[in-house]
Design a protein around this motif. Structure first.
Motif, short mmCIF file in Angstrom:
data_model
loop_
_atom_site.label_atom_id
_atom_site.label_comp_id
_atom_site.label_asym_id
_atom_site.label_seq_id
_atom_site.Cartn_x
_atom_site.Cartn_y
_atom_site.Cartn_z
N MET A 168 -9.82 -13.63 -3.60
CA MET A 168 -10.01 -12.69 -2.50
C MET A 168 -11.49 -12.44 -2.30
O MET A 168 -12.15 -11.90 -3.19
CB MET A 168 -9.27 -11.37 -2.82
N ASN A 169 -12.00 -12.82 -1.14
CA ASN A 169 -13.40 -12.63 -0.79
C ASN A 169 -13.51 -11.69 0.41
O ASN A 169 -12.51 -11.45 1.11
CB ASN A 169 -14.05 -13.97 -0.46
N SER A 170 -14.69 -11.17 0.63
CA SER A 170 -14.95 -10.27 1.77
C SER A 170 -13.90 -9.17 1.85
O SER A 170 -13.33 -8.90 2.91
CB SER A 170 -14.97 -11.08 3.08
N LEU A 171 -13.65 -8.54 0.73
CA LEU A 171 -12.60 -7.51 0.67
C LEU A 171 -12.94 -6.32 1.55
O LEU A 171 -14.11 -5.95 1.71
CB LEU A 171 -12.39 -7.09 -0.77
N ARG A 172 -11.90 -5.72 2.08
CA ARG A 172 -12.00 -4.57 2.97
C ARG A 172 -11.20 -3.41 2.39
O ARG A 172 -10.23 -3.63 1.65
CB ARG A 172 -11.45 -4.93 4.35
N PRO A 173 -11.54 -2.19 2.76
CA PRO A 173 -10.75 -1.05 2.26
C PRO A 173 -9.26 -1.18 2.59
O PRO A 173 -8.42 -0.74 1.79
CB PRO A 173 -11.39 0.14 2.99
N GLU A 174 -8.94 -1.79 3.71
CA GLU A 174 -7.52 -1.94 4.08
C GLU A 174 -6.78 -2.96 3.22
O GLU A 174 -5.56 -3.11 3.33
CB GLU A 174 -7.36 -2.30 5.56
N ASP A 175 -7.49 -3.68 2.36
CA ASP A 175 -6.85 -4.58 1.40
C ASP A 175 -6.37 -3.84 0.17
O ASP A 175 -5.70 -4.43 -0.70
CB ASP A 175 -7.82 -5.69 0.97
N THR A 176 -6.69 -2.56 0.06
CA THR A 176 -6.25 -1.76 -1.09
C THR A 176 -4.74 -1.70 -1.16
O THR A 176 -4.07 -1.33 -0.19
CB THR A 176 -6.84 -0.35 -0.99
N ALA A 177 -4.18 -2.09 -2.30
CA ALA A 177 -2.73 -2.15 -2.47
C ALA A 177 -2.42 -2.58 -3.90
O ALA A 177 -3.32 -3.02 -4.64
CB ALA A 177 -2.10 -3.12 -1.49
N VAL A 178 -1.15 -2.50 -4.26
CA VAL A 178 -0.66 -3.18 -5.46
C VAL A 178 -0.27 -4.59 -5.03
O VAL A 178 0.48 -4.76 -4.06
CB VAL A 178 0.55 -2.45 -6.09
N ALA A 199 0.85 -1.18 0.00
CA ALA A 199 0.00 0.00 0.00
C ALA A 199 0.89 1.24 0.00
O ALA A 199 2.06 1.18 0.41
CB ALA A 199 -0.90 -0.01 1.24
N PRO A 200 0.36 2.38 -0.44
CA PRO A 200 1.17 3.61 -0.47
C PRO A 200 1.75 3.95 0.89
O PRO A 200 1.05 3.92 1.91
CB PRO A 200 0.15 4.67 -0.91
#
Length: 123
Positions: A82-92, A40-41
């Motif tokens: 990837m299931n039940s994704l969360r905003p904190e999973d945002t990344a490259v 993540a950034p």
């Protein structure tokens, strides 16, 4: 030389699903342990999951029960469901490989890397 190409990233709403794919070139895929990492950034690259060449898997605690790594040696492909994704999973998300029979969870231990695919989870 092994080349890895990821695909499947995108924008998804929280609780949604994505399936990342990583296709490897060359004839040595079956000898590789494969892994998925994410960055993540402003953060360090983080281990997500790994699969040995015989199919054994390990997942980071943060994704257990939500993400699943798998592979098909005949297709030279490793996936990350990837299931039940969360905003904190945002990344490259990056795919990585190393010729080894073992689980590999450290980024520095991998020899081959893909270019990465962006996953963005909106709340």
């Amino acid at each position: 030389q092994v080349q890895l190409v990821e695909s499947g990233g995108g924008l998804v709403q929280a609780e949604g699903s994505l399936r990342l794919s990583c296709v490897a070139s060359g004839r040595t895929f079956s000898t590789l342990s494969m892994g998925w990492f994410r960055q993540a950034p402003g953060k360090e690259r983080e281990f997500v999951a790994t699969v040995t060449r015989s199919g054994g898997t390990q997942h980071a605690d943060s994704v257990k029960g939500r993400f699943t790594i798998s592979r098909d040696n005949a297709k030279n492909t490793v996936w990350l469901q990837m299931n039940s994704l969360r905003p904190e999973d945002t990344a490259v998300y990056y795919c990585a490989g190393k010729s080894s029979p073992w689980y590999i969870t450290r980024a520095d231990d991998y020899d081959h890397w893909g270019q990465g695919t962006q996953v963005t989870v909106s709340s």
